[in-house]
Design a protein around this motif. Structure first.
Motif, PDB file in Angstrom:
ATOM      1  N   ASP A  38       0.993  -1.312  -0.125  1.00 23.72           N
ATOM      2  CA  ASP A  38       0.045   0.097   0.098  1.00 23.72           C
ATOM      3  C   ASP A  38       0.759   1.423  -0.099  1.00 23.72           C
ATOM      4  O   ASP A  38       0.292   2.380  -0.004  1.00 23.72           O
ATOM      5  CB  ASP A  38      -0.846   0.222   1.281  1.00 23.72           C
ATOM      6  N   ASN A  39       2.119   1.281  -0.202  1.00 28.41           N
ATOM      7  CA  ASN A  39       2.971   2.201  -0.258  1.00 28.41           C
ATOM      8  C   ASN A  39       3.386   3.238   0.717  1.00 28.41           C
ATOM      9  O   ASN A  39       3.873   4.270   0.568  1.00 28.41           O
ATOM     10  CB  ASN A  39       2.681   3.054  -1.559  1.00 28.41           C
ATOM     11  N   TYR A  40       2.889   2.843   1.900  1.00 25.18           N
ATOM     12  CA  TYR A  40       3.199   3.407   3.053  1.00 25.18           C
ATOM     13  C   TYR A  40       3.692   3.134   4.185  1.00 25.18           C
ATOM     14  O   TYR A  40       3.537   1.297   4.197  1.00 25.18           O
ATOM     15  CB  TYR A  40       1.869   4.450   3.747  1.00 25.18           C
ATOM     16  N   ILE A  41       4.287   3.474   5.357  1.00 22.73           N
ATOM     17  CA  ILE A  41       4.871   2.922   6.417  1.00 22.73           C
ATOM     18  C   ILE A  41       4.047   3.344   7.749  1.00 22.73           C
ATOM     19  O   ILE A  41       3.621   4.413   7.951  1.00 22.73           O
ATOM     20  CB  ILE A  41       6.241   3.315   6.801  1.00 22.73           C
ATOM     21  N   SER A  42       3.496   2.202   8.496  1.00 22.19           N
ATOM     22  CA  SER A  42       2.970   2.422   9.771  1.00 22.19           C
ATOM     23  C   SER A  42       3.742   2.239  10.820  1.00 22.19           C
ATOM     24  O   SER A  42       4.664   1.413  10.685  1.00 22.19           O
ATOM     25  CB  SER A  42       1.673   1.353   9.856  1.00 22.19           C
ATOM     26  N   ILE A  43       3.817   3.161  11.856  1.00 23.52           N
ATOM     27  CA  ILE A  43       4.608   2.905  12.842  1.00 23.52           C
ATOM     28  C   ILE A  43       3.878   2.638  14.335  1.00 23.52           C
ATOM     29  O   ILE A  43       2.726   3.496  14.432  1.00 23.52           O
ATOM     30  CB  ILE A  43       5.440   4.360  13.327  1.00 23.52           C
ATOM     31  N   TRP A  44       3.835   1.716  14.675  1.00 23.05           N
ATOM     32  CA  TRP A  44       3.138   0.808  15.876  1.00 23.05           C
ATOM     33  C   TRP A  44       3.835   1.178  17.295  1.00 23.05           C
ATOM     34  O   TRP A  44       4.945   1.028  17.431  1.00 23.05           O
ATOM     35  CB  TRP A  44       2.516  -0.257  15.562  1.00 23.05           C
ATOM     36  N   ASP A  45       2.954   1.231  18.321  1.00 15.98           N
ATOM     37  CA  ASP A  45       3.510   0.969  19.618  1.00 15.98           C
ATOM     38  C   ASP A  45       2.946  -0.432  20.025  1.00 15.98           C
ATOM     39  O   ASP A  45       1.783  -0.694  20.146  1.00 15.98           O
ATOM     40  CB  ASP A  45       2.652   2.032  20.755  1.00 15.98           C
ATOM     41  N   PRO A  46       3.882  -1.285  19.799  1.00 17.56           N
ATOM     42  CA  PRO A  46       3.509  -2.704  19.966  1.00 17.56           C
ATOM     43  C   PRO A  46       3.191  -2.983  21.501  1.00 17.56           C
ATOM     44  O   PRO A  46       2.237  -4.033  21.637  1.00 17.56           O
ATOM     45  CB  PRO A  46       4.891  -3.250  19.663  1.00 17.56           C
ATOM     46  N   SER A  47       3.666  -2.540  22.497  1.00 16.98           N
ATOM     47  CA  SER A  47       2.951  -2.687  23.731  1.00 16.98           C
ATOM     48  C   SER A  47       1.662  -2.272  24.063  1.00 16.98           C
ATOM     49  O   SER A  47       0.709  -3.137  24.528  1.00 16.98           O
ATOM     50  CB  SER A  47       3.708  -1.796  24.848  1.00 16.98           C
ATOM     51  N   ALA A  48       0.998  -1.174  23.339  1.00 17.49           N
ATOM     52  CA  ALA A  48      -0.317  -0.754  23.644  1.00 17.49           C
ATOM     53  C   ALA A  48      -1.033  -1.294  22.350  1.00 17.49           C
ATOM     54  O   ALA A  48      -2.306  -1.243  22.433  1.00 17.49           O
ATOM     55  CB  ALA A  48      -0.463   0.686  23.404  1.00 17.49           C
ATOM     56  N   GLY A  49      -0.616  -1.817  21.210  1.00 16.03           N
ATOM     57  CA  GLY A  49      -1.167  -2.275  20.057  1.00 16.03           C
ATOM     58  C   GLY A  49      -1.736  -1.200  19.259  1.00 16.03           C
ATOM     59  O   GLY A  49      -2.858  -1.314  18.827  1.00 16.03           O
ATOM     60  N   THR A  50      -1.339  -0.046  19.091  1.00 16.99           N
ATOM     61  CA  THR A  50      -1.936   1.217  18.821  1.00 16.99           C
ATOM     62  C   THR A  50      -1.110   1.796  17.517  1.00 16.99           C
ATOM     63  O   THR A  50       0.070   1.570  17.578  1.00 16.99           O
ATOM     64  CB  THR A  50      -2.435   2.433  19.557  1.00 16.99           C
ATOM     65  N   LEU A  51      -1.696   2.388  16.490  1.00 13.74           N
ATOM     66  CA  LEU A  51      -1.107   3.154  15.412  1.00 13.74           C
ATOM     67  C   LEU A  51      -0.457   4.411  16.103  1.00 13.74           C
ATOM     68  O   LEU A  51      -1.298   5.214  16.473  1.00 13.74           O
ATOM     69  CB  LEU A  51      -2.071   3.270  14.463  1.00 13.74           C
ATOM     70  N   SER A  52       0.774   4.675  15.751  1.00  7.55           N
ATOM     71  CA  SER A  52       1.366   6.036  16.372  1.00  7.55           C
ATOM     72  C   SER A  52       1.442   7.022  15.135  1.00  7.55           C
ATOM     73  O   SER A  52       1.251   8.247  15.289  1.00  7.55           O
ATOM     74  CB  SER A  52       2.779   5.799  16.871  1.00  7.55           C
ATOM     75  N   PHE A  53       2.031   6.770  14.060  1.00  7.32           N
ATOM     76  CA  PHE A  53       2.068   7.547  12.756  1.00  7.32           C
ATOM     77  C   PHE A  53       2.104   6.557  11.549  1.00  7.32           C
ATOM     78  O   PHE A  53       1.987   5.394  11.635  1.00  7.32           O
ATOM     79  CB  PHE A  53       3.747   7.851  12.807  1.00  7.32           C
ATOM     80  N   LYS A  54       1.747   7.314  10.624  1.00  7.29           N
ATOM     81  CA  LYS A  54       1.456   6.759   9.161  1.00  7.29           C
ATOM     82  C   LYS A  54       2.527   7.678   8.105  1.00  7.29           C
ATOM     83  O   LYS A  54       1.978   8.708   8.315  1.00  7.29           O
ATOM     84  CB  LYS A  54       0.211   6.854   8.704  1.00  7.29           C
ATOM     85  N   LEU A  55       3.558   6.990   7.446  1.00  4.48           N
ATOM     86  CA  LEU A  55       4.443   7.899   6.929  1.00  4.48           C
ATOM     87  C   LEU A  55       3.942   7.531   5.212  1.00  4.48           C
ATOM     88  O   LEU A  55       4.153   6.292   4.876  1.00  4.48           O
ATOM     89  CB  LEU A  55       5.893   7.405   7.166  1.00  4.48           C
ATOM     90  N   GLU A  56       3.864   8.696   4.641  1.00  3.17           N
ATOM     91  CA  GLU A  56       3.926   8.504   2.926  1.00  3.17           C
ATOM     92  C   GLU A  56       4.696   9.282   2.419  1.00  3.17           C
ATOM     93  O   GLU A  56       5.438  10.036   2.845  1.00  3.17           O
ATOM     94  CB  GLU A  56       2.575   8.952   2.705  1.00  3.17           C
ATOM     95  N   GLY A  57       5.444   8.565   1.207  1.00  2.00           N
ATOM     96  CA  GLY A  57       6.409   9.108   0.293  1.00  2.00           C
ATOM     97  C   GLY A  57       7.020   8.362  -0.518  1.00  2.00           C
ATOM     98  O   GLY A  57       7.374   8.547  -1.846  1.00  2.00           O
ATOM     99  N   HIS A  58       6.711   6.955  -0.571  1.00  2.00           N
ATOM    100  CA  HIS A  58       7.033   5.923  -1.707  1.00  2.00           C
ATOM    101  C   HIS A  58       5.912   6.235  -2.688  1.00  2.00           C
ATOM    102  O   HIS A  58       4.719   6.203  -2.398  1.00  2.00           O
ATOM    103  CB  HIS A  58       7.163   4.809  -1.158  1.00  2.00           C
ATOM    104  N   GLU A  59       6.297   5.691  -4.059  1.00  2.00           N
ATOM    105  CA  GLU A  59       5.371   5.837  -4.974  1.00  2.00           C
ATOM    106  C   GLU A  59       5.167   4.446  -5.479  1.00  2.00           C
ATOM    107  O   GLU A  59       4.121   4.315  -6.368  1.00  2.00           O
ATOM    108  CB  GLU A  59       5.806   6.738  -6.327  1.00  2.00           C
ATOM    109  N   CYS A  60       5.803   3.263  -4.831  1.00  2.00           N
ATOM    110  CA  CYS A  60       5.284   2.080  -5.197  1.00  2.00           C
ATOM    111  C   CYS A  60       5.412   1.188  -3.954  1.00  2.00           C
ATOM    112  O   CYS A  60       5.671   1.704  -2.888  1.00  2.00           O
ATOM    113  CB  CYS A  60       6.162   1.559  -6.394  1.00  2.00           C
TER     114      CYS A  60
END
Length: 137
Positions: free
Chosen positions: A85-107
């Protein structure tokens, strides 16, 4: 790992992911400080398995397409996931929550790499060979 009489090897222990991913697992990552194992799948999820309790602690949802890579930044306790899906998700694995979503790749993203000397930088590479350095301070 144990050696068999025939010279082969077999595992000391096996973990079973009951009712786990719906599609094939593409990558696994050991989260040493948490004593957990993370797995990323073509089913778009990351699952965190607590090896002490021998139970799934979190299913991380938020990607829209299958996953190809995982990375864990031990110093900052960030779990990174990426894929088709061309983006990076950054998670807090202890809490099981999404912290950030990074976009910038085109593929699609093919790989992630934590920078060992910092707790806030990592690199990603996509299927076309574009490498990006991310600073998430």
């Amino acid at each position: 790992v144990k050696t068999t009489a025939a010279g082969g090897m077999k595992p000391d222990k096996s973990l079973e992911f009951k009712e786990g991913h719906k599609e094939s697992i593409q990558v696994m990552k050991w989260l040493k400080p948490l004593q957990c194992l993370a797995s990323a799948s073509l089913d778009t999820t990351v699952q965190i398995f607590d090896t002490v309790l021998q139970a799934r602690s979190h299913t991380l949802s938020g990607h829209t397409k299958g996953l190809t890579c995982l990375e864990f930044c031990a110093k900052s306790q960030m779990l990174l996931s990426a894929g088709f899906d061309n983006y990076i998700s950054i998670w807090d694995p202890s809490a099981g929550t999404l912290s950030f979503k990074l976009e910038g790749h085109e593929c699609s993203i093919a790989g992630l790499c934590a920078m060992p000397e910092t707790d806030h930088e990592f690199m990603s590479v996509d299927f076309e060979g574009m490498v990006r350095l991310w600073d998430v301070r």
